[in-house]
Write a protein that holds these residues in place. Sequence first.
Motif, PDB file in Angstrom:
ATOM      1  N   PHE A 169      31.316 -30.834  20.681  1.00  0.00           N
ATOM      2  CA  PHE A 169      32.757 -31.067  20.840  1.00  0.00           C
ATOM      3  C   PHE A 169      33.557 -29.837  20.406  1.00  0.00           C
ATOM      4  O   PHE A 169      34.614 -29.551  20.972  1.00  0.00           O
ATOM      5  N   VAL A 170      33.073 -29.124  19.403  1.00  0.00           N
ATOM      6  CA  VAL A 170      33.733 -27.879  19.003  1.00  0.00           C
ATOM      7  C   VAL A 170      33.673 -26.870  20.148  1.00  0.00           C
ATOM      8  O   VAL A 170      34.660 -26.182  20.461  1.00  0.00           O
ATOM      9  N   ASN A 171      32.522 -26.768  20.788  1.00  0.00           N
ATOM     10  CA  ASN A 171      32.372 -25.884  21.942  1.00  0.00           C
ATOM     11  C   ASN A 171      33.310 -26.280  23.072  1.00  0.00           C
ATOM     12  O   ASN A 171      33.968 -25.427  23.685  1.00  0.00           O
ATOM     13  N   ILE A 172      33.370 -27.578  23.350  1.00  0.00           N
ATOM     14  CA  ILE A 172      34.209 -28.062  24.447  1.00  0.00           C
ATOM     15  C   ILE A 172      35.676 -27.752  24.178  1.00  0.00           C
ATOM     16  O   ILE A 172      36.417 -27.352  25.087  1.00  0.00           O
ATOM     17  N   TYR A 173      36.091 -27.924  22.945  1.00  0.00           N
ATOM     18  CA  TYR A 173      37.478 -27.623  22.577  1.00  0.00           C
ATOM     19  C   TYR A 173      37.828 -26.165  22.886  1.00  0.00           C
ATOM     20  O   TYR A 173      38.859 -25.868  23.515  1.00  0.00           O
ATOM     21  N   ALA A 174      36.969 -25.242  22.472  1.00  0.00           N
ATOM     22  CA  ALA A 174      37.225 -23.820  22.718  1.00  0.00           C
ATOM     23  C   ALA A 174      37.215 -23.504  24.209  1.00  0.00           C
ATOM     24  O   ALA A 174      38.058 -22.733  24.701  1.00  0.00           O
ATOM     25  N   GLU A 175      36.287 -24.096  24.941  1.00  0.00           N
ATOM     26  CA  GLU A 175      36.162 -23.794  26.368  1.00  0.00           C
ATOM     27  C   GLU A 175      37.324 -24.348  27.191  1.00  0.00           C
ATOM     28  O   GLU A 175      37.800 -23.707  28.128  1.00  0.00           O
ATOM     29  N   VAL A 176      37.797 -25.542  26.839  1.00  0.00           N
ATOM     30  CA  VAL A 176      38.931 -26.135  27.559  1.00  0.00           C
ATOM     31  C   VAL A 176      40.186 -25.286  27.355  1.00  0.00           C
ATOM     32  O   VAL A 176      40.936 -25.019  28.306  1.00  0.00           O
ATOM     33  N   VAL A 177      40.421 -24.846  26.125  1.00  0.00           N
ATOM     34  CA  VAL A 177      41.584 -23.997  25.852  1.00  0.00           C
ATOM     35  C   VAL A 177      41.466 -22.679  26.606  1.00  0.00           C
ATOM     36  O   VAL A 177      42.434 -22.187  27.197  1.00  0.00           O
ATOM     37  N   PHE A 178      40.280 -22.092  26.621  1.00  0.00           N
ATOM     38  CA  PHE A 178      40.074 -20.830  27.337  1.00  0.00           C
ATOM     39  C   PHE A 178      40.332 -20.994  28.835  1.00  0.00           C
ATOM     40  O   PHE A 178      41.003 -20.161  29.454  1.00  0.00           O
ATOM     41  N   MET A 179      39.814 -22.061  29.435  1.00  0.00           N
ATOM     42  CA  MET A 179      40.020 -22.273  30.863  1.00  0.00           C
ATOM     43  C   MET A 179      41.485 -22.512  31.187  1.00  0.00           C
ATOM     44  O   MET A 179      41.993 -22.037  32.209  1.00  0.00           O
ATOM     45  N   TYR A 180      42.180 -23.246  30.318  1.00  0.00           N
ATOM     46  CA  TYR A 180      43.606 -23.485  30.534  1.00  0.00           C
ATOM     47  C   TYR A 180      44.389 -22.169  30.503  1.00  0.00           C
ATOM     48  O   TYR A 180      45.224 -21.910  31.383  1.00  0.00           O
ATOM     49  N   GLU A 181      44.114 -21.336  29.508  1.00  0.00           N
ATOM     50  CA  GLU A 181      44.833 -20.067  29.399  1.00  0.00           C
ATOM     51  C   GLU A 181      44.478 -19.126  30.550  1.00  0.00           C
ATOM     52  O   GLU A 181      45.338 -18.383  31.031  1.00  0.00           O
ATOM     53  N   THR A 182      43.233 -19.164  31.002  1.00  0.00           N
ATOM     54  CA  THR A 182      42.850 -18.339  32.147  1.00  0.00           C
ATOM     55  C   THR A 182      43.552 -18.814  33.410  1.00  0.00           C
ATOM     56  O   THR A 182      44.039 -18.008  34.216  1.00  0.00           O
ATOM     57  N   HIS A 183      43.606 -20.112  33.595  1.00  0.00           N
ATOM     58  CA  HIS A 183      44.273 -20.687  34.773  1.00  0.00           C
ATOM     59  C   HIS A 183      45.775 -20.374  34.773  1.00  0.00           C
ATOM     60  O   HIS A 183      46.359 -20.120  35.829  1.00  0.00           O
ATOM     61  N   GLN A 184      46.390 -20.363  33.611  1.00  0.00           N
ATOM     62  CA  GLN A 184      47.824 -20.097  33.497  1.00  0.00           C
ATOM     63  C   GLN A 184      48.151 -18.608  33.522  1.00  0.00           C
ATOM     64  O   GLN A 184      49.327 -18.234  33.518  1.00  0.00           O
ATOM     65  N   GLY A 185      47.142 -17.761  33.564  1.00  0.00           N
ATOM     66  CA  GLY A 185      47.375 -16.324  33.566  1.00  0.00           C
ATOM     67  C   GLY A 185      47.683 -15.751  32.200  1.00  0.00           C
ATOM     68  O   GLY A 185      48.109 -14.597  32.084  1.00  0.00           O
ATOM     69  N   ILE A 186      47.472 -16.543  31.154  1.00  0.00           N
ATOM     70  CA  ILE A 186      47.720 -16.063  29.794  1.00  0.00           C
ATOM     71  C   ILE A 186      46.566 -15.183  29.316  1.00  0.00           C
ATOM     72  O   ILE A 186      46.784 -14.131  28.716  1.00  0.00           O
ATOM     73  N   MET A 187      45.341 -15.624  29.612  1.00  0.00           N
ATOM     74  CA  MET A 187      44.149 -14.910  29.175  1.00  0.00           C
ATOM     75  C   MET A 187      43.508 -14.218  30.382  1.00  0.00           C
ATOM     76  O   MET A 187      42.807 -14.844  31.173  1.00  0.00           O
ATOM     77  N   THR A 188      43.782 -12.941  30.543  1.00  0.00           N
ATOM     78  CA  THR A 188      43.230 -12.144  31.630  1.00  0.00           C
ATOM     79  C   THR A 188      42.802 -10.787  31.067  1.00  0.00           C
ATOM     80  O   THR A 188      43.201 -10.417  29.955  1.00  0.00           O
ATOM     81  N   PRO A 189      42.022 -10.027  31.832  1.00  0.00           N
ATOM     82  CA  PRO A 189      41.669  -8.684  31.336  1.00  0.00           C
ATOM     83  C   PRO A 189      42.895  -7.816  31.065  1.00  0.00           C
ATOM     84  O   PRO A 189      42.877  -6.984  30.161  1.00  0.00           O
ATOM     85  N   GLU A 190      43.957  -8.025  31.850  1.00  0.00           N
ATOM     86  CA  GLU A 190      45.168  -7.220  31.678  1.00  0.00           C
ATOM     87  C   GLU A 190      45.969  -7.626  30.437  1.00  0.00           C
ATOM     88  O   GLU A 190      46.646  -6.794  29.831  1.00  0.00           O
TER      89      GLU A 190
END
Length: 202
Positions: A169-190
């Motif tokens: 569940f700790v892993n899932i929490y981190a991964e869901v937040v990461f996917m959300y930020e990637t989808h929103q364009g918050i977390m990108t290489p740029e």
Amino acid sequence: MRGATNPIADEHVPEESIPKMNDDAPEWSDDKPDTPLLPAEEKDEEKKGHKFFGLCCDSRRAVIIVNSLSLVIFICGLIAAIVPGSITVGAQNIVAMLFNLLFTVVIIGGAMKFNQATVFIGLLWELFIICYWITGATRTIENFDWSKESPEARGSTIAFVVISIIWQFVNIYAEVVFMYETHQGIMTPETYKREEQSCCCV
């Protein structure tokens, strides 16, 4: 004639009628005026993404860290399952551990490359494995003949399963937040220079 004078030249012209330079007129300067036509200096943007557990690190780093720890936990669990008298795990659960190792590596690679789809594939596996572990472990603990094992084997097995599920569940929490930020364009290489966060490394 030589003695003649120009009446216009000799006429007195009042000073008030002579145009003067306006003191308020703009002057040339080497300084660049602060106008919308000139780009202003870029300021450091504030972090927009989530801080894992409030202050620890950014979501990408969190995914990499928790899944790296998962590799260590699953390898230790696999070794413990093989060594007699430590914990008791069925053959199917051992296969599940091997797949867990594989998908954990996939998730780490996806996070390092900011690949949302790869992390999502690993997340689906984790959701499946949680359901599988709960049902499989319950059935194994209830039906297994513990009389042939050491007195500590049953308690160790239950503790291992519970800790593994909580950690998933700790892993899932981190991964869901990461996917959300990637989808929103918050977390990108740029944007990662802005989003990077760590309590010890940055």
